[in-house]
Design an enzyme around this catalytic site. Structure first.
Site, PDB file in Angstrom:
ATOM      1  N   PHE A   1       0.810  -1.209   0.000  1.00 10.55           N
ATOM      2  CA  PHE A   1       0.000   0.000   0.000  1.00 10.55           C
ATOM      3  C   PHE A   1       0.850   1.267   0.000  1.00 10.55           C
ATOM      4  CE2 PHE A   1      -3.467  -2.780   1.297  1.00 10.55           C
ATOM      5  CZ  PHE A   1      -4.477  -2.292   0.503  1.00 10.55           C
TER       6      PHE A   1
ATOM      7  N   THR B   1       4.324  -7.880   3.258  1.00 10.09           N
ATOM      8  CA  THR B   1       3.987  -7.945   4.671  1.00 10.09           C
ATOM      9  C   THR B   1       2.483  -7.855   4.877  1.00 10.09           C
ATOM     10  OG1 THR B   1       4.379  -5.585   4.802  1.00 10.09           O
ATOM     11  CG2 THR B   1       6.188  -7.024   5.418  1.00 10.09           C
ATOM     12  N   GLU B   2       2.031  -8.354   6.022  1.00 15.90           N
ATOM     13  CA  GLU B   2       0.592  -8.483   6.215  1.00 15.90           C
ATOM     14  C   GLU B   2       0.053  -7.779   7.436  1.00 15.90           C
ATOM     15  OE1 GLU B   2       0.708 -12.803   8.532  1.00 15.90           O
ATOM     16  OE2 GLU B   2      -0.599 -12.490   6.820  1.00 15.90           O
TER      17      GLU B   2
ATOM     18  N   GLY C   1       7.930   3.337   2.213  1.00 14.90           N
ATOM     19  CA  GLY C   1       8.399   4.619   2.723  1.00 14.90           C
ATOM     20  C   GLY C   1       8.922   4.429   4.127  1.00 14.90           C
ATOM     21  N   ASP C   2       9.201   5.544   4.816  1.00 20.18           N
ATOM     22  CA  ASP C   2       9.616   5.429   6.205  1.00 20.18           C
ATOM     23  C   ASP C   2       8.668   6.208   7.105  1.00 20.18           C
ATOM     24  OD1 ASP C   2      12.521   7.388   5.294  1.00 20.18           O
ATOM     25  OD2 ASP C   2      10.457   8.039   5.502  1.00 20.18           O
TER      26      ASP C   2
ATOM     27  N   GLU D   1      -2.124  -0.353   7.471  1.00 22.74           N
ATOM     28  CA  GLU D   1      -3.424  -0.744   6.965  1.00 22.74           C
ATOM     29  C   GLU D   1      -3.977  -1.842   7.846  1.00 22.74           C
ATOM     30  OE1 GLU D   1      -0.673  -0.773   4.594  1.00 22.74           O
ATOM     31  OE2 GLU D   1      -1.150   1.335   4.413  1.00 22.74           O
TER      32      GLU D   1
ATOM     33  N   GLY E   1       6.807   5.063  -0.676  1.00 22.46           N
ATOM     34  CA  GLY E   1       5.831   5.494   0.307  1.00 22.46           C
ATOM     35  C   GLY E   1       5.667   6.988   0.321  1.00 22.46           C
TER      36      GLY E   1
ATOM     37  N   ASP F   1       2.398  15.334  10.362  1.00 21.23           N
ATOM     38  CA  ASP F   1       2.618  13.958   9.925  1.00 21.23           C
ATOM     39  C   ASP F   1       1.462  13.053  10.328  1.00 21.23           C
ATOM     40  OD1 ASP F   1       3.723  11.696   8.946  1.00 21.23           O
ATOM     41  OD2 ASP F   1       5.490  11.693  10.212  1.00 21.23           O
TER      42      ASP F   1
ATOM     43  N   GLY G   1       8.488   8.828  12.284  1.00 17.99           N
ATOM     44  CA  GLY G   1       7.140   8.928  11.763  1.00 17.99           C
ATOM     45  C   GLY G   1       6.137   8.023  12.437  1.00 17.99           C
TER      46      GLY G   1
END
Length: 682
Positions: A191, A221-222, A247-248, A253, A305, A372, A651
C-alpha cells in the site's frame, strides 16, 4: 588494451567506511578488518584513465561501427562508420546510470559474433529517467570463441567497476573474477504510495535488480510488526542484505486485503501492509539474541511510500540531483545495484514507560509530528493531504511548553558556521550547519513529504513469463525483456551459456524461493487510517546507553537545558526529513551526531512557512530566524510540560511523555551505493 588498476588510496579519518557487493563481511573479525584503515597504497586511477578500448559493430546490424573506450566513470562511444560524428548524441554512458550488463550470442549457427548488452537509465529531455539498452557486436575475430572472450572481458571489467571490485594488475580478465552474487530479501509494503509500491516494484525494481545479476526473494507484509517478526527468525548467513520497498512514514493498513500476487517462485504471499518497515527491520535485528552480529546485516531502502527521508539522503549521498516519486526510486535502485555498504548511526530512544526502540531517522514533537500524524486521515487525497495538513497546522499553530536537555558533541566540524549567524541566548549558542547547494524549488505540497506519482514507463515482463525470451544477465537469471531486439530480419539473440552463475549459486528471481503461493484475494479499496495509540514494540537489545541516566534522574554535568514554549523540536540523524526536505544539510550516515533543531514560540506563520520552503534547498539556517535553534549532540532528553501533543519516532506515533535518546555511531549497516559528485548530463 587493459590498463592495470592500482589498489585504492589509503582511507583518511574523515572518509566513510565502505565495502561492496563483492566483499561483504560475515564475521565480526571480517568487519573489524574491513573497517580498519588500510596501509598506505598508491593513488587510484583518474576518472578519465582509459581501461579498455576497442572497435565494435552495432546491433541491430545496420553497417555502423563504433569505437568504445571504458574509463572508471563512463563508457565513451564514438561512431566510426558510416560517418564519424563531431558531437555524437548518446556518446557518453555514465556508469552511475548503468544497472548491469551481459553477453549474448546469436541463435544463427553461422553468426560468429558475440554481443555486449548494457542496461542504462539515462535522463530524458524532461529530466525523467527512462530505460535504454545499448548492444554492441564483437566481431573482430574469425571464430565465435575469440569474439566471446572479448565480449566477456568487457562485461567483466564493467561489472567490476559497477560493484567496486579491484581489477587485476596482470593476468586475464574473465568471469571467474566475479564472486557469487549476494542474495537479497525484499520486504514490500503493497500500500505504499497509494498502492503503487507493488506495481513499481514489479515493473521497475525487480527487473533492475535482475539486470545487475543479484539474486532475490520477495515477501509482502501483512500486519503490524510483521517485518520485525520475519527478521527475528531469519538465518542471516544466507542473505547479503534486507531491502524494504516502502516509505519510512506511517503506513498502516488494518484489516485490508491485498491484490493477488502471481505464482512466481520468488514471491511469498503474506498479506496486506506494514507500518514503518525499515524501523521494524532494524529493531527486529536488534531484538535477536545475536544482535551484535545481526545488526550489521546490510539494510537498504527503496522509496515507494509517502515519507522517503532516508531515501532522499541516500539519493544525495550518491551524487544525484534531488528527485521525487519514480525518479527517486530509480536512483535508489541504481545505487542498490552498485552495492556499497556504509555504517549507519542508530538512535536508542527510551520512552516514559521504560520501553526502548531504535531509530534511524528522527524524533519529533510539535508542528512536524502534528502534520505527519493528523494528515493521515486525508490519505485518500494523495499528495494533497500534506498541503491540507500544513495549511491546517499553520491555521491552528500551537505552542508546547517543555524542557529540552542535551549533551553537546565535542566536535563541531560537521556543522560549519553559516554566513549569517543565528541570534540565540547564551545558553543556546551553538554552531549551525552551512547551507546546501541550491536546488530547484518545488511546490508547497511536497515540502512536508512526497507521495510518488505514477509516470508512464515501458512494460517489462517479470520472471516466469511463458515466452522463450533471453534472460539478460551476466551472473545468473534476470528479467525477460519484450521488444528490445526489434527490427525486421534481426536474428534473435540468446544468453551466453558460459556466463551463467557458478555451480550452486542462486539464479536471480528464479531459484531458492522462501515459499510459493498463488492465493487469489480481492483487491482492496484502500487503507484505513492508523490506530491512534498503536505502541512500538519494546526492544530487548542488551546494548547499554552509557551516556543516559535513568529517565527522571538528574542529568550529569556538561548537559545544556532549555525550558520554554516551543513550536517544534526535531532530532534527526541523516540529512533529510523528507525526500525534498534537507533538515541537516551536512549530516552523514556515520558522523556520530544527532542534529537537534527547535523553533521557539513567537514565530509568525509566514516565517515558519518560509523556513520549510527554505528547507527544500537546505538553507533554512541562513534565513536569520531568531526563533530557530540548532545543536549537534550525542544524547538528549525531551520532557513535555503540557498534557497534549504528539511524539513520533521515525514517523511512528509513540506514547506521550518524557523520553530520552542516545546515538550509537555506526551500529547498523546501510546499502547506500558509492558516494559520488552530482551527475552531469552528457
Amino acid at each position: 588494451t587493459l590498463t592495470p588498476t592500482p589498489p585504492p588510496s589509503p582511507q583518511r579519518p574523515d572518509q566513510e567506511v565502505t565495502w561492496s557487493w563483492g566483499h561483504w563481511p560475515r564475521s565480526a573479525l571480517d568487519r573489524a578488518e574491513a573497517m580498519a584503515p588500510p596501509l598506505p597504497l598508491p593513488l587510484p586511477l583518474a576518472a578519465s584513465t582509459p581501461l579498455l578500448h576497442g572497435e565494435f559493430g552495432s546491433y541491430p546490424a545496420r553497417g555502423s561501427r563504433f569505437a568504445l573506450t571504458l574509463t572508471p566513470q563512463a563508457l565513451h562511444i564514438q561512431r566510426l562508420r558510416p560517418k564519424p560524428e563531431a558531437r555524437p548524441r548518446g556518446g557518453l554512458v555514465l556508469l552511475a546510470e548503468v544497472s548491469g550488463c551481459c553477453t549474448l550470442r546469436s541463435r544463427s549457427p553461422s553468426d560468429s559474433a558475440a554481443y555486449l548488452c548494457i542496461y542504462t537509465y539515462p535522463r530524458g529531455r524532461r529530466g525523467a529517467r527512462r530505460r535504454a539498452t545499448r548492444t554492441f557486436q564483437a566481431d573482430g575475430a574469425a571464430t565465435y570463441e575469440e569474439n566471446r572472450a572479448e565480449a566477456q572481458r568487457w562485461a567483466t571489467t564493467l561489472t567490476c567497476l559497477l560493484r567496486g571490485l579491484p581489477l587485476p594488475g596482470d593476468g586475464e580478465i574473465s568471469p571467474e573474477l566475479l564472486p557469487k552474487p549476494p542474495r537479497l530479501l525484499l520486504l514490500v509494503n503493497p500500500f505504499g504510495g497509494r498502492g503503487l509500491a507493488w506495481q513499481w516494484c514489479k515493473n521497475h525494481v525487480l527487473p533492475m535488480i535482475a539486470e545487475a545479476g543479484l539474486s532475490f526473494n520477495l515477501i509482502r507484509t501483512e500486519r503490524q510488526n510483521h517485518a520485525r517478526e520475519l527478521v527475528q527468525g531469519l538465518c542471516l548467513s544466507e542473505w547479503g542484505g534486507i531491502v524494504t520497498v516502502s516509505g519510512d512514514g506511517l503506513l498502516y493498513e488494518v484489516g485490508q486485503e491485498c491484490p493477488p500476487l502471481s505464482s512466481e517462485p520468488w514471491c511469498l504471499e503474506a498479506g496486506s501492509g506494514i507500518r514503518s518497515c525499515t524501523l521494524q527491520v532494524l529493531n527486529g535485528l536488534l531484538d535477536r539474541p545475536d544482535w551484535e552480529e545481526a545488526v550489521k546485516t546490510p539494510v537498504g531502502i527503496l522509496p515507494c511510500g509517502s515519507g522517503n527521508a532516508l531515501a532522499g539522503a541516500v539519493n544525495q549521498h550518491g551524487g544525484f540531483e534531488q528527485a521525487l516519486g519514480l525518479d527517486l526510486l530509480l536512483n535508489c535502485s541504481l545505487l542498490l545495484c552498485r552495492g556499497s555498504h556504509h555504517p549507519l548511526d542508530l538512535l536508542s530512544v527510551t520512552l516514559a514507560s521504560g520501553a526502548r526502540c531504535f531509530s534511524f531517522l528522527s524524533v519529533a514533537w510539535g508542528f512536524v509530528s502534528d502534520v505527519d500524524i493528523q494528515s493521515e486521515r486525508f490519505r485518500a487525497l494523495g499528495s494533497a493531504r500534506f498541503t491540507l495538513g500544513t495549511v491546517m497546522g499553520l491555521a491552528t499553530l500551537h505552542t508546547y511548553r517543555g524542557r529540552l536537555s542535551y549533551l553537546p558533541a565535542t566536535v563541531e566540524s560537521a556543522s560549519p558556521t553559516p554566513a549569517h549567524g543565528l541570534p540565540r541566548a547564551k545558553s543556546e549558542l551553538t554552531l549551525g550547519p552551512a547551507p546546501a547547494p541550491p536546488v530547484a524549488h518545488s511546490p508547497l505540497h511536497r515540502s512536508v513529504s512526497d507521495l510518488p506519482l505514477p509516470l508512464p514507463q515501458p512494460s517489462l515482463t517479470s520472471p516466469g513469463s511463458p515466452e522463450p525470451l533471453p534472460i539478460l544477465s551476466l551472473n545468473g537469471g534476470g528479467p525477460e525483456l519484450v521488444g528490445d531486439w526489434g527490427g525486421a530480419g534481426d536474428v534473435p539473440l540468446s544468453p551466453d551459456p558460459l556466463l551463467l552463475s557458478p555451480p550452486g549459486s542462486p539464479k536471480a528471481a528464479l531459484l531458492s524461493p522462501i515459499a510459493e503461493g498463488n492465493q487469489e484475494m480481492p483487491a482492496s479499496s484502500g487503507p484505513l487510517p492508523p490506530a491512534p495509540d498503536t505502541p512500538l514494540a519494546n526492544s530487548t537489545c542488551g546494548l547499554a546507553d552509557h551516556l543516559l541516566p535513568p529517565l527522571g534522574s538528574p542529568l550529569p554535568p556538561g548537559w545544556v537545558t532549555l525550558e520554554g514554549d516551543f513550536v517544534l523540536i526535531l532530532a534527526i540523524s541523516p540529512s533529510h526529513l523528507g525526500a525534498d526536505l534537507v533538515a541537516a544539510p551536512h549530516a552523514r550516515f556515520d558522523d556520530g551526531l544527532v542534529h537537534l533543531c527547535w523553533v521557539r514560540s513567537g514565530i509568525s506563520r509566514a516565517a515558519l512557512l518560509r523556513l520549510f520552503l527554505a528547507m527544500e534547498r537546505g538553507n533554512h539556517f541562513s534565513q536569520g530566524c531568531p526563533q530557530l535553534g540548532y545543536a549537534s549532540v550525542r544524547a538528549f532528553r525531551l520532557e513535555p510540560l503540557t498534557s497534549r501533543g504528539v511524539l513520533t519516532v521515525d514517523g511512528e506515533q509513540v506514547e506521550y511523555g518524557p523520553l530520552q535518546a542516545q546515538l550509537h555511531p555506526g551500529l547498523g549497516t546501510l546499502i547506500a551505493g558509492p558516494p559520488g559528485s552530482p551527475v552531469q548530463e552528457p
